[in-house]
Write a protein that holds these residues in place. Sequence first.
Motif, PDB file in Angstrom:
ATOM      1  N   LEU A 374      -0.235 -13.048   2.283  1.00 36.10           N
ATOM      2  CA  LEU A 374       0.939 -12.504   2.807  1.00 36.10           C
ATOM      3  C   LEU A 374       2.010 -11.580   2.186  1.00 36.10           C
ATOM      4  CD1 LEU A 374       2.384 -12.108   5.732  1.00 36.10           C
ATOM      5  CD2 LEU A 374       3.538 -13.965   5.506  1.00 36.10           C
ATOM      6  N   CYS A 375       2.461 -12.275   1.362  1.00 36.57           N
ATOM      7  CA  CYS A 375       3.238 -11.585   0.429  1.00 36.57           C
ATOM      8  C   CYS A 375       2.550  -9.716  -0.398  1.00 36.57           C
ATOM      9  CB  CYS A 375       4.198 -12.484  -0.623  1.00 36.57           C
ATOM     10  SG  CYS A 375       4.785 -13.338  -0.286  1.00 36.57           S
ATOM     11  N   MET A 376       1.708 -10.596  -0.568  1.00 39.34           N
ATOM     12  CA  MET A 376       1.401  -9.692  -1.376  1.00 39.34           C
ATOM     13  C   MET A 376       0.354  -8.151  -0.773  1.00 39.34           C
ATOM     14  SD  MET A 376       1.757  -9.524  -4.457  1.00 39.34           S
ATOM     15  CE  MET A 376       0.123  -8.770  -5.000  1.00 39.34           C
ATOM     16  N   LEU A 377       0.158  -8.376   0.690  1.00 39.95           N
ATOM     17  CA  LEU A 377      -0.249  -7.993   1.720  1.00 39.95           C
ATOM     18  C   LEU A 377       1.068  -6.427   1.998  1.00 39.95           C
ATOM     19  CD1 LEU A 377      -1.938  -5.951   3.938  1.00 39.95           C
ATOM     20  CD2 LEU A 377      -0.592  -8.057   5.809  1.00 39.95           C
ATOM     21  N   CYS A 378       2.500  -7.244   2.215  1.00 32.62           N
ATOM     22  CA  CYS A 378       4.242  -6.131   1.983  1.00 32.62           C
ATOM     23  C   CYS A 378       3.784  -6.092   0.692  1.00 32.62           C
ATOM     24  CB  CYS A 378       4.686  -7.253   2.325  1.00 32.62           C
ATOM     25  SG  CYS A 378       4.841  -8.009   3.757  1.00 32.62           S
ATOM     26  N   VAL A 379       3.507  -6.241  -0.128  1.00 26.32           N
ATOM     27  CA  VAL A 379       3.674  -5.760  -1.934  1.00 26.32           C
ATOM     28  C   VAL A 379       2.842  -4.385  -1.533  1.00 26.32           C
ATOM     29  CG1 VAL A 379       3.298  -5.741  -4.356  1.00 26.32           C
ATOM     30  CG2 VAL A 379       4.934  -6.984  -3.183  1.00 26.32           C
ATOM     31  N   GLY A 380       1.283  -4.782  -1.186  1.00 28.07           N
ATOM     32  CA  GLY A 380       0.396  -3.380  -1.096  1.00 28.07           C
ATOM     33  C   GLY A 380       1.404  -2.620  -0.240  1.00 28.07           C
ATOM     34  N   LEU A 381       1.159  -2.867   0.814  1.00 28.13           N
ATOM     35  CA  LEU A 381       1.144  -1.740   1.932  1.00 28.13           C
ATOM     36  C   LEU A 381       2.342  -0.807   1.880  1.00 28.13           C
ATOM     37  CD1 LEU A 381       0.981  -3.633   5.185  1.00 28.13           C
ATOM     38  CD2 LEU A 381      -0.302  -2.415   4.937  1.00 28.13           C
ATOM     39  N   PHE A 412      -2.795   8.941   7.829  1.00 31.61           N
ATOM     40  CA  PHE A 412      -1.686   8.044   6.893  1.00 31.61           C
ATOM     41  C   PHE A 412      -1.784   6.607   6.774  1.00 31.61           C
ATOM     42  CE2 PHE A 412       2.711   6.699   5.946  1.00 31.61           C
ATOM     43  CZ  PHE A 412       2.856   7.443   4.579  1.00 31.61           C
ATOM     44  N   SER A 413      -1.938   6.156   7.632  1.00 26.99           N
ATOM     45  CA  SER A 413      -2.390   4.091   8.269  1.00 26.99           C
ATOM     46  C   SER A 413      -3.532   3.881   7.160  1.00 26.99           C
ATOM     47  CB  SER A 413      -2.030   4.055   9.043  1.00 26.99           C
ATOM     48  OG  SER A 413      -1.288   3.747  10.261  1.00 26.99           O
ATOM     49  N   CYS A 414      -4.374   4.763   7.158  1.00 36.41           N
ATOM     50  CA  CYS A 414      -5.432   4.275   6.430  1.00 36.41           C
ATOM     51  C   CYS A 414      -5.576   4.361   5.316  1.00 36.41           C
ATOM     52  CB  CYS A 414      -7.363   5.156   6.914  1.00 36.41           C
ATOM     53  SG  CYS A 414      -6.884   4.694   8.404  1.00 36.41           S
ATOM     54  N   ILE A 415      -4.743   5.627   4.694  1.00 35.09           N
ATOM     55  CA  ILE A 415      -4.291   5.147   3.436  1.00 35.09           C
ATOM     56  C   ILE A 415      -4.018   4.270   2.451  1.00 35.09           C
ATOM     57  CG2 ILE A 415      -3.422   6.543   1.376  1.00 35.09           C
ATOM     58  CD1 ILE A 415      -4.258   9.093   2.983  1.00 35.09           C
ATOM     59  N   ALA A 416      -3.068   4.008   3.883  1.00 39.60           N
ATOM     60  CA  ALA A 416      -1.535   2.617   2.908  1.00 39.60           C
ATOM     61  C   ALA A 416      -2.070   1.909   3.638  1.00 39.60           C
ATOM     62  CB  ALA A 416      -0.059   3.015   4.210  1.00 39.60           C
ATOM     63  N   ILE A 417      -3.301   1.280   4.072  1.00 36.29           N
ATOM     64  CA  ILE A 417      -4.081  -0.324   4.048  1.00 36.29           C
ATOM     65  C   ILE A 417      -4.783  -0.438   3.241  1.00 36.29           C
ATOM     66  CG2 ILE A 417      -5.560  -1.492   5.724  1.00 36.29           C
ATOM     67  CD1 ILE A 417      -4.079  -0.452   8.008  1.00 36.29           C
ATOM     68  N   PHE A 418      -5.859   1.065   2.577  1.00 35.80           N
ATOM     69  CA  PHE A 418      -6.593   0.839   1.516  1.00 35.80           C
ATOM     70  C   PHE A 418      -6.386   0.645   0.661  1.00 35.80           C
ATOM     71  CE2 PHE A 418      -9.200   3.203  -1.511  1.00 35.80           C
ATOM     72  CZ  PHE A 418     -10.797   3.130  -1.182  1.00 35.80           C
ATOM     73  N   ILE A 419      -5.258   0.783  -0.248  1.00 41.03           N
ATOM     74  CA  ILE A 419      -4.556   0.076  -1.076  1.00 41.03           C
ATOM     75  C   ILE A 419      -4.551  -1.410  -1.337  1.00 41.03           C
ATOM     76  CG2 ILE A 419      -2.728   0.767  -2.999  1.00 41.03           C
ATOM     77  CD1 ILE A 419      -4.264   3.337  -2.794  1.00 41.03           C
TER      78      ILE A 419
END
Length: 570
Positions: A374-381, A412-419
């Motif tokens: 969960l924490c890394m999801l926030c960092v990655g987003l 925009f959301s797809c690019i942000a989630i892709f990372i």
Amino acid sequence: MGLLRLLLIVVLASVTPAAGGAEIVGNSSEGLLEFSVGKFRYLELKKPFPEEAILRHISSNVTFVIFQIHSQYQNTTISFSETLLPNASVTGTDKGLVSILRPEQSMCTWHLETLDPEPVQNVAIPLSYSESDPIPGGCNLEFDVDIDPNIYLEYNFFETTIKFAPANLGYARGADPPSCDVKTGPDSRWRLQYDVYQYFLPENDLTEEVLLRHLQRMAEVPQVQANAVKVVTLTADDKTSVSFSSLRGQGVIYNVIVRDPFLNTSTAYVPTHTYACSFEAEEGNCSSLGRVSTKVFFTLFALLGLFICFFGHRFWKTELFFIGFIFVGFFFYILITRLTPIKYDVRLIVTAVAGSIGGIFLVAAWWRFGVLTLCMLCVGLLLGFLVASVVFFTPLGNLKIFRVDAVFWVTFSCIAIFIPVVFMGCLRILNILSCGFIGSYLVVLAVDSYLYTSLSYITLNILRRALHVDFRRAFMNVPFQTNDFIVLAVWGMLAVSGITLQIRRERGQPFFPPHPYKLWKRERERRVTNILDPSHHIPPLRERLFSQLAQIKGLFQREQPAGERTPLLL
């Protein structure tokens, strides 16, 4: 004598202005200003002293003349007669009039004046065109002047919009003008096309001299095409209105060239300029753009960003606070801006408080539950948000398809989630990359609060898109000049240095710190079961608190008498 005469000729030739250049001339003592076709002239207008501009010896193959005059921020009025009539005069900083010539006419006059109490520095030029050239504003139905070659500009914090009247086909002297809307075939004005150009002034330069000099590059068709950037081409079916992202404090000149593709001729409208700010406002004018609250906020945030850039992975909880602050603060700022009318400084303070709560909440969630994913999801987003913002900062963001909100936000959301999805198998690398790029970018935002840089619009344009519905139609062009290259180099250097340092320092170390709550629980159980541990004999927290309170209470109590104070006599 021959040598002296030769030297005199050389000196006179050196001071003679070149063709098409600017003639620096003051006010005429007789109130009459002589102009030449295609030559700029500097002049100063004062309130009680109107001037008359005159153009003589107009060629017989010229069918209309556009006279235009420019100033930085003080208004100037230009009219066909001394008496100001609504349909025969215009007032503003960048204005012009079209003079349709009669047969045998070889001279034109215009009247110039200003109502500003201070003297106004202007630059003016008359331009001539033939019967094959389209007439800008010749089919005007919206503005006051019958034939209006002017570009009307409006701006706010989010966008700058220019509007202009449609053009008409050219015609010979003494002939009737072609009808505007009777027919729409290839022999009507509907075949005309409009090229919209944008030209950026030097960054952080608000001087009048620079503006008037650069305006000379945007008046004639060849100069506009050589110096400016063509943003879009409109047809007669499109609305004669174009929006751009407002660049507060950055000088921008706009112009429109109307082309006749059938005759291969073109004419330029009167260029207009803006700084997206006011020179005369008492607060927040062009000379003092950065608010104190903004400078304090982003300076402190940049210091935290620098720490995260170089030490974020080692100080994991500090980084989580940093990420939570940005996440909650960004969305909370959008929410209160769209729903409440509170002032900017108050919004910034409330956003800082909400961001701090968000950061504390994320740290507390990690401490109690220890869910690394969960924490890394926030960092990655957050890193994905920055990457997506950079993608739309490029010319890709000006594509017509992205003016549809659904398409833009889904992409925009797809690019942000892709990372975060790509780096899900190597979370430590994802975390270090996020620390390096996001932490160093905060330095860019801090620099922008003191000195203009276009790189701040990487994220600011996304914020504007979320706040303002009409921003989707704006072209998000920005200048990229010396300051921007320097700031970009600093950003890249900080990011690479921070990432390299953290990767080298974390070699051989655990990927992430252990779960804090489990460590605390294990330590507490160890203290309970191990009687040899000195901490085992420490009283419980409740007893220690009561003991401390009792000691503090004793400091304020009066000392009781202890009996006889004098020794007994033997």
